[in-house]
Design a protein around this motif. Structure first.
Motif, PDB file in Angstrom:
ATOM      1  N   ARG A 109       0.836  -1.209   0.000  1.00 32.84           N
ATOM      2  CA  ARG A 109       0.000   0.000   0.000  1.00 32.84           C
ATOM      3  C   ARG A 109       0.873   1.262   0.000  1.00 32.84           C
ATOM      4  NH1 ARG A 109      -3.933   3.001  -1.442  1.00 32.84           N
ATOM      5  NH2 ARG A 109      -5.242   3.950   0.135  1.00 32.84           N
ATOM      6  N   SER A 110       1.978   1.232   0.724  1.00 33.95           N
ATOM      7  CA  SER A 110       2.883   2.386   0.741  1.00 33.95           C
ATOM      8  C   SER A 110       3.453   2.623  -0.651  1.00 33.95           C
ATOM      9  CB  SER A 110       4.012   2.156   1.743  1.00 33.95           C
ATOM     10  OG  SER A 110       3.518   2.036   3.062  1.00 33.95           O
ATOM     11  N   ARG A 111       3.799   1.537  -1.349  1.00 39.84           N
ATOM     12  CA  ARG A 111       4.307   1.668  -2.710  1.00 39.84           C
ATOM     13  C   ARG A 111       3.230   2.253  -3.628  1.00 39.84           C
ATOM     14  NH1 ARG A 111       5.294  -3.477  -3.868  1.00 39.84           N
ATOM     15  NH2 ARG A 111       7.369  -3.413  -2.921  1.00 39.84           N
ATOM     16  N   GLN A 112       1.977   1.799  -3.441  1.00 37.83           N
ATOM     17  CA  GLN A 112       0.885   2.327  -4.253  1.00 37.83           C
ATOM     18  C   GLN A 112       0.723   3.832  -4.038  1.00 37.83           C
ATOM     19  OE1 GLN A 112      -3.173   1.571  -3.008  1.00 37.83           O
ATOM     20  NE2 GLN A 112      -3.790   1.062  -5.114  1.00 37.83           N
ATOM     21  N   LEU A 113       0.793   4.271  -2.783  1.00 41.25           N
ATOM     22  CA  LEU A 113       0.629   5.695  -2.484  1.00 41.25           C
ATOM     23  C   LEU A 113       1.781   6.524  -3.051  1.00 41.25           C
ATOM     24  CD1 LEU A 113      -0.741   5.531   1.169  1.00 41.25           C
ATOM     25  CD2 LEU A 113      -1.991   6.217  -0.885  1.00 41.25           C
ATOM     26  N   ARG A 114       2.986   5.980  -3.011  1.00 40.89           N
ATOM     27  CA  ARG A 114       4.121   6.712  -3.580  1.00 40.89           C
ATOM     28  C   ARG A 114       3.952   6.921  -5.084  1.00 40.89           C
ATOM     29  NH1 ARG A 114       7.167   3.335  -0.182  1.00 40.89           N
ATOM     30  NH2 ARG A 114       7.745   1.996  -1.942  1.00 40.89           N
ATOM     31  N   ASN A 115       3.295   5.966  -5.741  1.00 37.79           N
ATOM     32  CA  ASN A 115       3.129   6.019  -7.193  1.00 37.79           C
ATOM     33  C   ASN A 115       1.778   6.580  -7.623  1.00 37.79           C
ATOM     34  OD1 ASN A 115       5.687   4.853  -7.592  1.00 37.79           O
ATOM     35  ND2 ASN A 115       4.847   2.781  -7.398  1.00 37.79           N
ATOM     36  N   GLU A 116       0.959   6.996  -6.663  1.00 35.30           N
ATOM     37  CA  GLU A 116      -0.387   7.478  -6.976  1.00 35.30           C
ATOM     38  C   GLU A 116      -0.322   8.795  -7.737  1.00 35.30           C
ATOM     39  OE1 GLU A 116      -3.629   7.457  -7.864  1.00 35.30           O
ATOM     40  OE2 GLU A 116      -3.898   6.205  -6.055  1.00 35.30           O
ATOM     41  N   ASN A 117      -0.914   8.834  -8.925  1.00 29.83           N
ATOM     42  CA  ASN A 117      -0.883  10.068  -9.706  1.00 29.83           C
ATOM     43  C   ASN A 117      -2.259  10.494 -10.200  1.00 29.83           C
ATOM     44  OD1 ASN A 117      -1.388   8.227 -11.742  1.00 29.83           O
ATOM     45  ND2 ASN A 117       0.652   8.391 -12.676  1.00 29.83           N
ATOM     46  N   ARG A 118      -3.309   9.861  -9.654  1.00 29.13           N
ATOM     47  CA  ARG A 118      -4.661  10.237 -10.062  1.00 29.13           C
ATOM     48  C   ARG A 118      -5.087  11.530  -9.369  1.00 29.13           C
ATOM     49  NH1 ARG A 118      -7.597   4.606  -8.732  1.00 29.13           N
ATOM     50  NH2 ARG A 118      -6.145   4.838  -6.969  1.00 29.13           N
ATOM     51  N   ALA A 119      -6.015  12.230 -10.002  1.00 30.60           N
ATOM     52  CA  ALA A 119      -6.537  13.475  -9.438  1.00 30.60           C
ATOM     53  C   ALA A 119      -7.431  13.168  -8.235  1.00 30.60           C
ATOM     54  CB  ALA A 119      -7.328  14.232 -10.497  1.00 30.60           C
ATOM     55  N   PRO A 120      -7.526  14.100  -7.283  1.00 28.18           N
ATOM     56  CA  PRO A 120      -8.347  13.860  -6.092  1.00 28.18           C
ATOM     57  C   PRO A 120      -9.808  13.555  -6.389  1.00 28.18           C
ATOM     58  CG  PRO A 120      -6.907  15.741  -5.750  1.00 28.18           C
ATOM     59  CD  PRO A 120      -6.782  15.370  -7.199  1.00 28.18           C
ATOM     60  N   ASP A 121     -10.338  14.062  -7.496  1.00 29.47           N
ATOM     61  CA  ASP A 121     -11.751  13.841  -7.804  1.00 29.47           C
ATOM     62  C   ASP A 121     -12.004  12.595  -8.651  1.00 29.47           C
ATOM     63  OD1 ASP A 121     -10.632  14.752 -10.144  1.00 29.47           O
ATOM     64  OD2 ASP A 121     -12.088  16.367 -10.492  1.00 29.47           O
ATOM     65  N   THR A 122     -10.982  11.784  -8.856  1.00 33.03           N
ATOM     66  CA  THR A 122     -11.149  10.517  -9.571  1.00 33.03           C
ATOM     67  C   THR A 122     -12.080   9.596  -8.786  1.00 33.03           C
ATOM     68  OG1 THR A 122      -8.906  10.683 -10.463  1.00 33.03           O
ATOM     69  CG2 THR A 122      -9.940   8.507 -10.528  1.00 33.03           C
ATOM     70  N   ILE A 123     -13.036   8.972  -9.458  1.00 31.41           N
ATOM     71  CA  ILE A 123     -13.952   8.059  -8.785  1.00 31.41           C
ATOM     72  C   ILE A 123     -13.286   6.697  -8.646  1.00 31.41           C
ATOM     73  CG2 ILE A 123     -16.200   6.925  -8.878  1.00 31.41           C
ATOM     74  CD1 ILE A 123     -16.305   9.936  -8.339  1.00 31.41           C
ATOM     75  N   VAL A 124     -13.242   6.195  -7.417  1.00 29.64           N
ATOM     76  CA  VAL A 124     -12.621   4.906  -7.114  1.00 29.64           C
ATOM     77  C   VAL A 124     -13.588   4.079  -6.264  1.00 29.64           C
ATOM     78  CG1 VAL A 124     -10.308   5.907  -7.175  1.00 29.64           C
ATOM     79  CG2 VAL A 124     -11.505   5.743  -4.986  1.00 29.64           C
ATOM     80  N   ARG A 125     -13.281   2.797  -6.129  1.00 26.30           N
ATOM     81  CA  ARG A 125     -14.022   1.951  -5.194  1.00 26.30           C
ATOM     82  C   ARG A 125     -13.421   2.157  -3.807  1.00 26.30           C
ATOM     83  NH1 ARG A 125     -17.396  -2.491  -5.667  1.00 26.30           N
ATOM     84  NH2 ARG A 125     -18.065  -1.302  -7.486  1.00 26.30           N
ATOM     85  N   GLY A 126     -14.206   2.738  -2.913  1.00 26.16           N
ATOM     86  CA  GLY A 126     -13.699   3.118  -1.604  1.00 26.16           C
ATOM     87  C   GLY A 126     -13.651   1.978  -0.612  1.00 26.16           C
ATOM     88  N   PRO A 127     -13.237   2.270   0.646  1.00 23.37           N
ATOM     89  CA  PRO A 127     -13.050   1.252   1.677  1.00 23.37           C
ATOM     90  C   PRO A 127     -14.325   0.506   2.061  1.00 23.37           C
ATOM     91  CG  PRO A 127     -12.049   3.337   2.343  1.00 23.37           C
ATOM     92  CD  PRO A 127     -12.832   3.602   1.111  1.00 23.37           C
ATOM     93  N   ARG A 128     -15.490   1.066   1.719  1.00 24.10           N
ATOM     94  CA  ARG A 128     -16.749   0.420   2.087  1.00 24.10           C
ATOM     95  C   ARG A 128     -17.417  -0.262   0.892  1.00 24.10           C
ATOM     96  NH1 ARG A 128     -19.745   5.515   3.904  1.00 24.10           N
ATOM     97  NH2 ARG A 128     -18.521   6.296   2.142  1.00 24.10           N
ATOM     98  N   GLY A 129     -16.654  -0.386  -0.206  1.00 24.88           N
ATOM     99  CA  GLY A 129     -17.218  -0.996  -1.395  1.00 24.88           C
ATOM    100  C   GLY A 129     -18.139  -0.069  -2.153  1.00 24.88           C
ATOM    101  N   ILE A 130     -18.018   1.244  -1.911  1.00 30.17           N
ATOM    102  CA  ILE A 130     -18.870   2.248  -2.535  1.00 30.17           C
ATOM    103  C   ILE A 130     -18.007   3.137  -3.429  1.00 30.17           C
ATOM    104  CG2 ILE A 130     -20.378   4.228  -2.085  1.00 30.17           C
ATOM    105  CD1 ILE A 130     -21.027   2.938   0.628  1.00 30.17           C
ATOM    106  N   ASP A 131     -18.512   3.487  -4.590  1.00 28.50           N
ATOM    107  CA  ASP A 131     -17.786   4.399  -5.462  1.00 28.50           C
ATOM    108  C   ASP A 131     -17.798   5.799  -4.868  1.00 28.50           C
ATOM    109  OD1 ASP A 131     -17.273   2.372  -7.217  1.00 28.50           O
ATOM    110  OD2 ASP A 131     -18.824   2.926  -8.663  1.00 28.50           O
ATOM    111  N   GLU A 132     -16.620   6.411  -4.754  1.00 30.54           N
ATOM    112  CA  GLU A 132     -16.487   7.748  -4.191  1.00 30.54           C
ATOM    113  C   GLU A 132     -15.208   8.375  -4.723  1.00 30.54           C
ATOM    114  OE1 GLU A 132     -16.932   6.433  -0.217  1.00 30.54           O
ATOM    115  OE2 GLU A 132     -14.859   5.821   0.017  1.00 30.54           O
ATOM    116  N   THR A 133     -14.995   9.651  -4.464  1.00 29.47           N
ATOM    117  CA  THR A 133     -13.772  10.282  -4.964  1.00 29.47           C
ATOM    118  C   THR A 133     -12.553   9.723  -4.236  1.00 29.47           C
ATOM    119  OG1 THR A 133     -13.796  12.113  -3.371  1.00 29.47           O
ATOM    120  CG2 THR A 133     -15.027  12.424  -5.452  1.00 29.47           C
ATOM    121  N   LEU A 134     -11.425   9.772  -4.913  1.00 28.60           N
ATOM    122  CA  LEU A 134     -10.175   9.324  -4.300  1.00 28.60           C
ATOM    123  C   LEU A 134      -9.885  10.123  -3.040  1.00 28.60           C
ATOM    124  CD1 LEU A 134      -7.548   7.660  -4.394  1.00 28.60           C
ATOM    125  CD2 LEU A 134      -6.593   9.425  -5.909  1.00 28.60           C
TER     126      LEU A 134
END
Length: 274
Positions: A109-134
């Motif tokens: 996960r730390s490696r993923q965060l170091r390489n994260e380059n998506r915009a804050p408003d990108t829609i992702v699957r969140g921690p609760r299994g719900i689509d939400e912004t990054l």
């Protein structure tokens, strides 16, 4: 490209708390993994399983194919069922297995965060299994993991980090929901003001104002004539908001002035997460 600056606070808070959790559980002997925690129905092992499982999902790993036992009577909703699968699938794992998987998940996960380059408003699957912004998913994750760090500290009698980076993310997340709690859930009357005064490692004073249409808002300006004033310490504030204690159990740590019926309604409505 690298992590967007607006996401850095959440990433730093997650890192601080997850590393603290790893440090807390690394020396545990087998029996200590079964200790109950303030998080209802979950042991130390269960919370660490939850931490691992959610971060694996944030990594995009497939969810376990697992059928929950029928005797988990605390699992009543689909949201609880969703969360419990990652927990129950690890209930028979040994302490060394738990530590090993946690540490490996932190590395990934730390490696993923170091390489994260998506915009804050990108829609992702969140921690609760719900689509939400990054942005929201990462803030929610930092909040969740700090609360669970505190659950583990309570269970293991290792207090600390009440003012760590995750504490401030948690403060902001809880302040965001105060207007709804006061105006909608507790039904505070129109054109009223409620003051929340929290002291301790994280201090703040906020006024929730309900306008003529019954809409709530929150600001840092004091009110000269609040309908209710509630004062408590930071740890009690968090434990109430996260369903770790009932208002009655910590009544001696809450000072209430003004309309006592409304104060009681606000405190009853204050559980925002489990």
């Amino acid at each position: 490209m690298s992590l967007h600056p607006s996401l850095q606070t959440s990433a730093d808070a997650w890192t601080h708390s997850v590393e603290a959790i790893a440090e807390l559980v690394q020396p545990l002997v087998e029996g200590e993994w079964n200790r109950p925690t303030p998080c209802p129905y979950w042991s130390v092992r269960d919370i660490v399983s939850h931490v691992i499982g959610v971060d694996c999902e944030m990594l995009g790993d497939p969810r376990p194919i697992h059928t929950l036992p029928r005797d988990l009577y605390h699992v009543k909703t689909e949201a609880q069922r969703y969360q419990e699968i990652q927990v129950d699938v690890r209930r028979h794992h040994t302490g060394p297995e738990m530590v090993s998987e946690l540490e490996y998940t932190i590395i990934r996960r730390s490696r993923q965060l170091r390489n994260e380059n998506r915009a804050p408003d990108t829609i992702v699957r969140g921690p609760r299994g719900i689509d939400e912004t990054l942005d929201y998913a990462m803030r929610r994750r930092a909040f969740d993991i700090w609360v669970h760090e505190q659950d583990l500290r309570t269970a293991l009698n290792k207090p600390g980090n009440l003012d760590s980076p995750g504490a401030y993310v948690t403060r902001d997340m809880l302040l965001d929901v105060l207007p709804k709690i006061v105006a909608k859930d507790a039904q505070a009357p129109a054109n009223s003001a409620i003051v929340i005064d929290v002291h301790g490692p994280v201090e703040f004073l906020r006024t929730v104002r309900v306008d003529a249409e019954g809409r709530g808002s929150v600001d840092g300006s004091p009110s000269l004539g609040p309908l209710v004033s509630l004062s408590t310490d930071w740890e009690t504030f968090v434990r109430l908001a996260c369903g770790r204690v009932s208002p009655a159990a910590v009544a001696d740590r809450i000072k209430s002035e003004g309309d006592q019926d409304l104060a009681a309604a606000i405190l009853r409505s204050f559980v925002v997460t489990l």
